[in-house]
Design a protein around this motif. Structure first.
Motif, PDB file in Angstrom:
ATOM      1  N   THR A 118       1.139  -1.256   0.043  1.00 42.00           N
ATOM      2  CA  THR A 118       0.104   0.127  -0.130  1.00 42.00           C
ATOM      3  C   THR A 118       0.871   1.351  -0.072  1.00 42.00           C
ATOM      4  N   CYS A 160       4.627   2.413  12.083  1.00 39.86           N
ATOM      5  CA  CYS A 160       4.690   2.421  10.840  1.00 39.86           C
ATOM      6  C   CYS A 160       4.077   3.138   9.793  1.00 39.86           C
ATOM      7  N   ASN A 161       4.376   3.162   8.710  1.00 41.42           N
ATOM      8  CA  ASN A 161       3.757   4.257   7.817  1.00 41.42           C
ATOM      9  C   ASN A 161       2.953   3.702   6.568  1.00 41.42           C
ATOM     10  N   GLY A 162       1.813   3.974   6.516  1.00 44.66           N
ATOM     11  CA  GLY A 162       0.884   3.291   5.346  1.00 44.66           C
ATOM     12  C   GLY A 162       1.242   3.978   3.851  1.00 44.66           C
ATOM     13  N   LEU A 204       3.974   0.200   2.791  1.00 47.67           N
ATOM     14  CA  LEU A 204       3.746  -0.893   3.898  1.00 47.67           C
ATOM     15  C   LEU A 204       3.440  -2.185   3.115  1.00 47.67           C
ATOM     16  N   LEU A 208       7.990  -3.059   6.842  1.00 48.61           N
ATOM     17  CA  LEU A 208       7.841  -1.593   6.886  1.00 48.61           C
ATOM     18  C   LEU A 208       8.747  -0.778   5.922  1.00 48.61           C
ATOM     19  N   ASP A 232      -2.800   2.087   8.916  1.00 50.95           N
ATOM     20  CA  ASP A 232      -1.231   1.511   9.057  1.00 50.95           C
ATOM     21  C   ASP A 232      -1.060   0.751  10.589  1.00 50.95           C
ATOM     22  N   GLN A 233      -1.173   1.843  11.618  1.00 51.01           N
ATOM     23  CA  GLN A 233      -0.861   1.398  12.995  1.00 51.01           C
ATOM     24  C   GLN A 233      -1.717   0.336  13.401  1.00 51.01           C
TER      25      GLN A 233
END
Length: 399
Positions: A153, A220-222, A225, A181, A249-250
């Motif tokens: 994503t 994390c970062n969408g 990912l 990640l 994401d998280q």
């Protein structure tokens, strides 16, 4: 009561715990980079073999891009994705619209027809009222029709190297890896505001990478990912988190860590895997973004994430209280000053290492200014994010 000893005790214990946490995360990042360095030659071989793998061995990858009002960025992203060196017959791209109010989808559709890109699909917003709006719903609609064994994503306002998909996909060569990640960064910074934001993002990436290496990923970062499709099904996707307007994401990462313990979530320290995105253009946009990020914290259930978040915010509260109380008690001012100093010093090595990875050593001279800026906005948004209405891409979200 000896208030002097009490104050020193509270501040001392708090900063000791924080420094211990930051030191552990920094050590995790060092271990990650050393591991990547030791495996560099074999990693290059593995990546080469992956790209040359037979049809039967190669994993099908689906890239999902949720979009809302991204007409200014969508074509640049599609061009990046069309140039990927991952075999086109094993790559599909799904752009899922989240009730855009501009011509995002129309522009994308025209480009796809003109370029004859059959592996890029578009999903329009559902008909009727916006009852299924939001990034999570857009991703789920795309996932429902996806064919990939792996899902990556990203966001519509990101840019990617030609090897982005290949790098992310190769990280799944080990069976136990369920989520990857990816690194996120800003392009070249021009204004002081952008440089400060970049330094903060580097710190976030450092925490993301270091904590993942230690086995308890905190962030994390969408925008970058990846995960196995079956694992997404196993954790039931975003079920249980739809009431929060942020955190796709998280929340997903925390579900993965609970369902797949033991190093199943890794950070990919590869420059070719960096997804670049733009910093906020104005103070108001930055403030709204941070309110959105903070708002999801009410839904956290992962003990490690909660403790790390509270411990970090507690440092800012103590420093603020000490500076304010210093007008009445100089001991408080001393405690606050020492706590702030130790916090800044303990975080510096991690940020320094990340400037090396991203090639941004020049902005390190703004590190102290970034720390001052961070102090003021974190105190405000950390509290306001729990109560205040915020806006994002033309929508207003209420508590």
């Amino acid at each position: 009561m000896d208030f002097t000893g009490f104050f020193f005790g509270i501040y001392g214990l708090s900063v000791l715990l924080y420094i211990t946490m930051i030191t552990a995360i920094s050590r995790g990042y060092i271990l990650l980079t050393r591991s990547a360095s030791n495996e560099d030659s074999s990693g290059e071989i593995n990546r080469g073999l992956h790209r040359q793998a037979s049809v039967h061995e190669r994993k099908i990858v689906t890239v999902i891009i949720p979009v809302r009002n991204e007409s200014a960025n969508i074509i640049s992203l599609l061009e990046d994705l069309s140039k990927q060196d991952y075999p086109a017959d094993s790559l599909e791209v799904i752009v899922a619209d989240d009730f855009s109010e501009d011509d995002t989808i129309e522009s994308a559709r025209r480009w796809i027809v003109d370029q004859n890109r059959g592996n890029i699909l578009l999903i329009d917003s559902p008909r009727g009222p916006e009852e299924n709006y939001g990034k999570k719903n857009a991703i789920e609609r795309a996932f429902a029709i996806s064919k990939g064994e792996l899902v990556i994503t990203s966001d519509a306002d990101t840019r990617h190297s030609v090897s982005w998909v290949s790098e992310m996909a190769t990280a799944f060569t080990r069976d136990k890896v369920q989520m990857v990640l990816g690194p996120v960064g800003f392009p070249e910074e021009k204004s002081l505001f952008q440089k400060i934001q970049s330094l903060e993002l580097l710190g976030i990436m450092g925490v993301t990478a270091g904590s993942a290496k230690l086995g308890f990923p905190l962030m994390c970062n969408g925008a970058n990912l990846a995960y196995r499709s079956q694992a997404f099904r196993d954790v039931q996707g975003f079920t249980g988190n739809h009431s929060f307007h942020s955190g796709d994401d998280q929340f997903l990462m925390m579900k993965f860590r609970k369902r797949f313990p033991g190093g199943s979530i890794i950070f990919l320290p590869e420059k070719a895997a960096i997804a670049t995105t733009c910093p906020s253009h104005s103070w108001y946009e930055f403030y709204q973004q941070r309110l959105r990020w903070v708002s999801k914290s009410r839904g956290y259930r992962d003990p490690m994430v909660i403790v790390a978040g509270l411990l970090t915010y507690w440092q800012f509260v103590l420093i603020f209280a000490g500076l304010a109380g210093g007008f009445f008690n100089p001991v408080l001012l001393l405690c606050a000053g020492l706590t702030w100093f130790l916090k800044i010093v303990s975080e510096y090595p991690l940020v320094r290492m990340l400037t090396d990875f991203y090639g941004k050593k020049k902005i390190l001279k703004y590190y102290f200014l970034a720390q001052v800026f961070q102090f003021f906005y974190v105190v405000v948004t950390g509290l306001a994010g729990q109560f205040v209405t915020f806006s994002w891409k033309g929508r207003t979200f209420r508590r």
